[in-house]
Design a protein around this motif. Structure first.
Motif, short mmCIF file in Angstrom:
data_model
loop_
_atom_site.label_atom_id
_atom_site.label_comp_id
_atom_site.label_asym_id
_atom_site.label_seq_id
_atom_site.Cartn_x
_atom_site.Cartn_y
_atom_site.Cartn_z
N ASN A 140 -2.71 8.30 2.26
CA ASN A 140 -2.36 8.06 3.67
C ASN A 140 -1.36 6.90 3.77
O ASN A 140 -1.18 6.17 2.80
N SER A 141 -0.80 6.72 4.94
CA SER A 141 0.09 5.58 5.16
C SER A 141 -0.76 4.34 5.30
O SER A 141 -1.31 4.07 6.36
N VAL A 142 -0.91 3.64 4.23
CA VAL A 142 -1.87 2.54 4.22
C VAL A 142 -1.33 1.40 3.39
O VAL A 142 -0.57 1.62 2.44
N ASN A 143 -1.69 0.19 3.78
CA ASN A 143 -1.22 -0.97 3.04
C ASN A 143 -2.35 -1.72 2.34
O ASN A 143 -2.15 -2.30 1.29
N ILE A 144 -3.51 -1.72 2.94
CA ILE A 144 -4.63 -2.48 2.37
C ILE A 144 -5.87 -1.62 2.17
O ILE A 144 -6.45 -1.58 1.10
N LEU A 145 -6.26 -0.92 3.23
CA LEU A 145 -7.58 -0.29 3.25
C LEU A 145 -7.52 1.20 2.91
O LEU A 145 -7.83 2.03 3.74
N TRP A 146 -7.15 1.49 1.67
CA TRP A 146 -7.10 2.90 1.32
C TRP A 146 -8.51 3.46 1.25
O TRP A 146 -9.48 2.73 1.10
N ARG A 147 -8.59 4.76 1.36
CA ARG A 147 -9.87 5.43 1.14
C ARG A 147 -9.62 6.57 0.15
O ARG A 147 -9.43 6.31 -1.01
N LEU A 166 -9.15 12.71 -8.55
CA LEU A 166 -9.49 12.37 -7.16
C LEU A 166 -10.40 11.15 -7.20
O LEU A 166 -11.34 11.12 -7.98
N ARG A 168 -12.44 10.24 -5.00
CA ARG A 168 -13.63 10.49 -4.18
C ARG A 168 -14.93 10.33 -4.98
O ARG A 168 -15.93 9.86 -4.47
N ASP A 171 -16.08 5.95 -6.50
CA ASP A 171 -16.16 4.79 -5.59
C ASP A 171 -14.86 4.51 -4.83
O ASP A 171 -14.64 3.39 -4.39
N TYR A 195 -12.09 -0.33 -8.57
CA TYR A 195 -13.33 0.17 -9.14
C TYR A 195 -12.97 0.96 -10.40
O TYR A 195 -11.95 1.63 -10.43
N ILE A 243 2.97 -9.22 2.27
CA ILE A 243 2.95 -9.83 3.60
C ILE A 243 3.45 -8.78 4.59
O ILE A 243 4.14 -7.82 4.20
N PHE A 244 3.09 -8.97 5.84
CA PHE A 244 3.51 -8.01 6.87
C PHE A 244 4.50 -8.68 7.82
O PHE A 244 4.44 -9.90 8.02
N LEU A 451 -0.20 14.46 7.02
CA LEU A 451 -0.25 13.01 7.22
C LEU A 451 -0.48 12.22 5.93
O LEU A 451 -1.04 11.14 5.96
#
Lengths: 501, 621
Positions: A140-147, A166, A168, A171, A195, A243-244, A451
């Motif tokens: 996803n479009s993410v900078n810190i909190l990927w899942r 994957l 998934r 962890d 992890y 940094i943002f 997305l």
């Protein structure tokens, strides 16, 4: 009405439908414009083994007639009510196979109270094939909190996509830095963060999971580069930060506090460095020349202030490398950022060793968030640097070469200025890139609603035969500890400090 | 006394129970709050469906998402919840009837009803579990009804087991096989055959999930047999309780229990029953007792299952999302004895949007000081949506966008975040990106008109500048600056960009006051005076008074203060003096009268005094 009459009517209707399915409109008005199609598959050069380039016709109409032909073959016609053109695989393959080196012609007729015919789309089929598969990370479009994220392989000759790994089941740790040796699916390196930390290296006859953090290196391995001998891999060890900003065109700046390059010897399970690769400067993004005799990399001056840390620009350097002794020679600066006023990243050398393909951005080395990041080609023979013809006004980055040297793949945000999609461009013998096209999908509107970002697309010659389940189980095992080369007396903690033994 | 319960008595019970369920769902639970808590979205397209094909039980989760999305529709959500409970009750009853061939009492239906209503009171309980449980009941019923020879039956059970494993997951497969084993044991008289069948079921129970995890599905080891509840991020995670276990094991347990009752009845049935037993059997004592017990349990225990602090947190967030500010404020204040960080943040937003910001800021205890204006100080998945909301309201579009992206990684397909991304991109002028998010929203079930409104903006971009909200945010949004790691610096950047950003100004003023930075607050006084030329909110006046007291008391003459503030200050000081400025001694008296005031906050509630900190929340997203 008798049963026979019914049967006859039905037969007539079926025959009428069949006939009309293949009939090209003869009564139409000609329009002097190219039809709007999505994705843009017009005036491009394509490999003969690419999957059908399905597209949507973005011209208003109630019926659409599309003919695919060439000067050599009659081709085929599709007549339909939907604007989504799904090209039959076998007919497409035949058309391409019959026209290698020639043009295929796509004529589009749109019925909007009457038939309109648009200008013919002409695409060229290149003589060189492309690798059968492409490997990339989807995130996803993410900078810190990927899942959830995963490394996938896509068959470019059809639409099959399979996961290689994957996160998934492990962890939700971060996985990336996938890289193959000369597009060989059997020689892969893959990196895990947060992890189950470690690196997986697959060779022709083994799969190992490594704990790559040593006492004398500042971090686990990142940003790999295979040596063509398949026995060594250069990696980066670094302390990465971000940094943002509220700058629309560069909202996230990833930079290193410190970084060094190390070289891992797969057979000896040792990691080594050199005072030249582990200096106080920030060395990064290694890449070996195809003959294995040179190591190219980028380097920025060390941090002197917060501003210098973030807004630093990287030079391009080159050093001779001897795989037998695993040693580095005298470093030479190839391109100075000061002179070009851009920061260099991702040097990738063409398989013939002639060209260096680079991404250049405004500062730092992580160009994916810089809207103005572009691809540049550096001719090692003529020493000429020029922007690639297939650049867009949006982010173009993360490129790799095909093994023929005629195709490049890269990530680009040109479709919506938000998501990176994998684009392929033909790179001709005279050193020019042709118009790029996005990898085709079965559903031509796929990219309009997808997305996730395609990170670091890399060609592979065939399928990676390790399943995501095998890798899941491997990641659960205890990693093999990498040893720091005992012969080396300087560390990889940036600054090349002498190790007291 | 009624000698026997008439036949229609059971239907009266059924209607009464149904009526109670309807009432409880509509008025106690209200599934719209479940929808709000879980942020469930459902899309009618193949890319959404494709996410539910890769692991066992995913199809049920897909159906659960559908139901969860209907929960968001007033009336229909409650109706669907009611239908799920009634259908499960009926299936449960039909299965038990297979054992107790005589007319089984309808009272047994109350068991699934009670458990399901209990579970629904946790607003994070995933609807997919009900879907799984319902289909479990259906499959058990049909398996019990198979009337084929043994081999065909075993073959069909094998096929069903594989289907159940894929569609409903391994836990449901385990319960299914245990349940049909129990039914076979209870109903069969051929012990050898039953033993062999039992062995077959047990083999299936172990082999199918084991092989599935080992060779076919990329799932973690710990979910091989335990996958009833979907893997969800902490922001919407359901914490499993004993009620869930009771619910899911209720079927096999009740099969055995009913069988034991039947066995006991047969064993002890004799013509020489005591008068007492005859009395019980002849008159309607048993059903009446059962009915009374059920009424007692439903009325006494059921409402107690609700976690009130969770309910208030969910309700506050819901009212804020619906812009029902007064309801949000009242709900937050009701829960103020049980401090919650997220309620605090939403309360602050609600009072600002309701035009009562500075006047009511201390109506909810600001126990974490300025942290309630800075949720992203602690970067976890739980703060993404609320941070995006907060920064969007402030006009800090870069930050709103950043947290919306992070949130979408935690909750893919979340409609609230997708809408936020559309708005932020429209504000930033990136219509292409907005178009991508709108294309996704186009396929969302139960459209609310958002798509239709904003898709027009893409074809006619002049609408962008005519849109008041977009125009205002464009004026406020900072650009070309680093985003600092401090809320006061962020608010200063907003004010530097546009000093007409009243929300940023007031947030900054309150942040200074909550952080005991009276001097910094005084720098904002001239601007605040422009907003409140007549009468300043008391908290601001107290800030000025304290500043003058601490610097130069003569300065007091330069300001005017309301009578209420002066009286309050004098009275507060009197109480302090009475207790010789001993805060501990004065606290009881002060709390009684001035708990929600600034001076009380400074002395007793401020985190700078209490050293209260945000607990480190779960790191995984």
């Amino acid at each position: 009405m008798t049963i026979n009459t019914c049967k006859s009517t039905l037969l007539f209707l079926i025959l009428f439908t069949l006939v009309s399915c293949n009939s090209i409109p003869t009564d139409y008005s000609k329009l002097e414009k190219t039809p709007a199609i999505y994705p843009d598959y017009t005036a491009i050069t394509i490999p003969s083994n690419i999957a059908p380039l399905n597209f949507c016709i973005e011209e208003p109409g109630t019926k659409y007639c599309i003919t695919f032909s060439s000067s050599k073959s009659k081709g085929f016609t599709i007549l339909q009510k939907s604007n989504k053109v799904i090209i039959p695989q076998s007919k497409w393959e035949r058309l391409l196979a019959e026209n290698i080196g020639n043009k295929i012609l796509i004529d589009i007729y749109v019925y909007n109270n009457q038939w309109f015919k648009y200008q013919t789309i002409e695409n060229t089929i290149a003589p060189e094939k492309i690798e059968s598969h492409l490997c990339y990370r989807l995130i996803n479009s993410v900078n810190i909190l990927w899942r959830e994220m995963g490394i996938y392989q896509r068959n470019l000759e059809n639409y099959d996509e399979k996961p290689i790994f994957l996160n998934r089941s492990t962890d939700l740790g971060c996985v990336n830095c996938h890289h193959f040796n000369k597009a060989n699916p059997k020689e892969m390196t893959l990196h895990f963060r947060k992890y189950k930390v470690g690196t997986i290296i697959t060779t022709k006859d083994s799969i190992i999971r490594l704990d790559t953090k040593t006492q004398y290196t500042m971090s686990p391995f990142a940003y790999p580069a295979w040596h063509p001998d398949g026995k060594h891999v250069a990696y980066v060890v670094n302390r990465v930060r971000q940094i943002f900003t509220s700058t629309k065109s560069y909202h996230d700046v990833v930079f290193d506090e410190a970084s060094d390059i190390v070289i891992y010897d797969i057979e000896k399970n040792t990691v080594t460095t050199s005072p030249l690769l582990s200096s106080k400067n920030r060395e990064n993004m290694p890449a070996f020349s195809p003959d294995g005799k040179y190591l190219f990399y980028i380097s920025a001056a060390p941090k002197t202030s917060d501003s210098s840390e973030i807004y630093s620009k990287y030079d391009l350097l080159m050093a001779p490398y001897d795989a037998n002794t695993n040693t580095i020679g005298q470093v030479d600066t190839i391109l100075k950022s000061k002179e070009i006023d851009k920061s260099i990243s991702y040097p990738r050398i063409s398989p013939d060793g002639r060209y260096l393909l680079l991404t250049m951005c405004r500062y730092s080395y992580f160009p994916i968030f810089d809207k103005y990041a572009d691809l540049y080609i550096f001719d090692l023979k003529s020493k000429k640097l020029s922007p690639l013809e297939c650049n867009s006004p949006y982010t173009d980055s993360y490129h790799t070469w095909s093994q023929t040297g005629r195709w490049i793949v890269f990530s680009s945000k040109r479709m919506d200025d938000a998501f990176t999609r994998p684009f392929i461009a033909y790179f001709d013998a005279s050193g020019h890139a042709h118009k790029a096209f996005v990898i085709p999908q079965k559903n031509p509107a796929f990219y309009k609603t997808y997305l996730k970002n395609y990170n670091l697309p890399e060609f592979i010659n065939g399928e990676v035969n390790i399943s995501d389940i095998q890798l899941r189980d491997l990641v659960q095992t205890n990693p093999k500890k990498v040893k720091f080369d005992e012969k080396i007396d300087i560390d990889g903690l940036s600054g090349a400090s002498y190790i007291k033994k | 006394m009624i000698k026997k319960v008439p036949y229609y008595g059971r239907w009266i019970f059924f209607i009464l129970l149904s009526a109670y369920i309807v009432h409880f769902i509509f008025f106690n639970i209200n599934p719209i709050f479940i929808h709000s808590a879980q942020q469930t979205s459902f899309y009618i397209n193949s890319s959404y469906f494709d996410n539910f094909l890769n692991y066992p039980g995913a199809i049920a989760e897909y159906c659960g998402s559908f139901i969860g999305s209907i929960y968001g529709i007033p009336f229909w959500g409650s109706l669907v919840a009611f239908a799920m409970i009634i259908l499960s009750m009926i299936m449960f009853y039909l299965i038990l009837s297979k054992i107790y061939k005589e007319k089984l009492s309808f009272l047994w239906m109350a068991i699934p009803a009670f458990l399901m209503l209990s579970l629904m009171q946790d607003y994070y309980f995933p609807p997919s579990v009900f879907v799984k449980a319902f289909f479990l009941l259906v499959f058990v019923y049909f398996s019990a009804s198979f009337n084929f020879n043994q081999y065909v039956k075993l073959f069909l059970i094998l096929i069903l087991s594989l289907s159940i494993y894929y569609t409903l997951g391994s836990t449901i497969l385990v319960i299914y096989l245990i349940s049909i084993l129990c039914l076979d044991v209870v109903n069969s008289k051929q012990h050898l055959k039953t033993t062999l069948k039992g062995l077959f079921y047990i083999v299936l129970l172990f082999i199918i999930p084991y092989l599935g995890q080992k060779y076919f599905f990329n799932i973690a080891d710990e979910r091989t047999w335990k996958d009833l509840v979907p893997v969800l991020p902490p922001i919407i995670k359901y914490t499993e309780t004993y009620i869930l276990n009771a619910f899911i094991f209720s079927l096999p347990v009740m099969i055995i229990f009913i069988a034991l009752i039947k066995y006991a009845e047969n064993k002890f049935h004799s013509e020489k029953q005591s008068q007492f037993v005859q009395f019980i059997n002849n008159y309607s004592i048993k059903p009446l007792l059962g009915f009374i017990v059920i009424v007692f349990i439903f009325l006494h225990f059921l409402p107690k299952q609700m976690d009130l602090s969770q309910k208030q947190k969910v309700l506050t967030a819901y009212f804020v999302s619906q812009e029902k500010w007064e309801e949000a404020i009242n709900t937050a204040i009701e829960s103020s004895d049980n401090y919650d960080y997220f309620i605090n943040i939403n309360f602050n937003r609600a009072i600002y949007n309701n035009g009562q910001f500075a006047n009511r800021i201390l109506d909810y205890p600001q126990l974490l000081g300025i942290s309630s204006f800075y949720p992203d100080a602690n970067t976890t998945g739980q703060i993404t949506i609320i941070s995006s909301d907060l920064y969007y309201e402030l006009g800090y579009i870069g930050e709103a966008l950043h947290w919306a992206y992070e949130g979408l990684s935690i909750l893919p397909w979340n409609q609230h975040l997708l809408k936020r991304l559309v708005m932020c991109n429209l504000i930033e002028g990136n219509t292409q990106a907005a178009s991508t998010y709108l294309s996704v929203l186009k396929d969302a079930a139960w459209s609310d008109g958002f798509y239709d409104k904003y898709i027009a903006y893409l074809s006619d971009t002049s609408l962008l500048s005519k849109d008041k909200e977009i125009a205002e945010k464009r004026q406020f949004m900072p650009n070309n600056s680093l985003i600092p790691n401090s809320i006061t610096h962020k608010l200063k950047i907003l004010l530097a960009k546009n000093n007409k950003n009243q929300r940023a100004l007031e947030y900054l003023a309150i942040c200074y006051l909550l952080d005991h930075k009276i001097g910094d607050f005084m720098l904002l006084y001239p601007e605040l005076k422009k907003i409140y030329p007549e009468k300043m909110p008391q908290i601001y006046e107290l800030g000025v008074i304290l500043y003058c007291y601490n610097t130069d008391r003569n300065l007091l003459n330069q300001f005017t203060f309301s009578k209420e503030t002066q009286t309050y200050f004098v009275n507060y000081s009197k109480i302090m003096k009475k207790h010789k400025n001993n805060k501990s001694l004065a606290q009881i008296e002060l709390k009684e009268n001035y708990q929600n005031t600034y001076l009380y906050y400074l002395s007793f509630l401020s985190p700078l005094v209490t050293k209260m900190e945000i607990k480190k929340r779960e790191v995984k997203n």
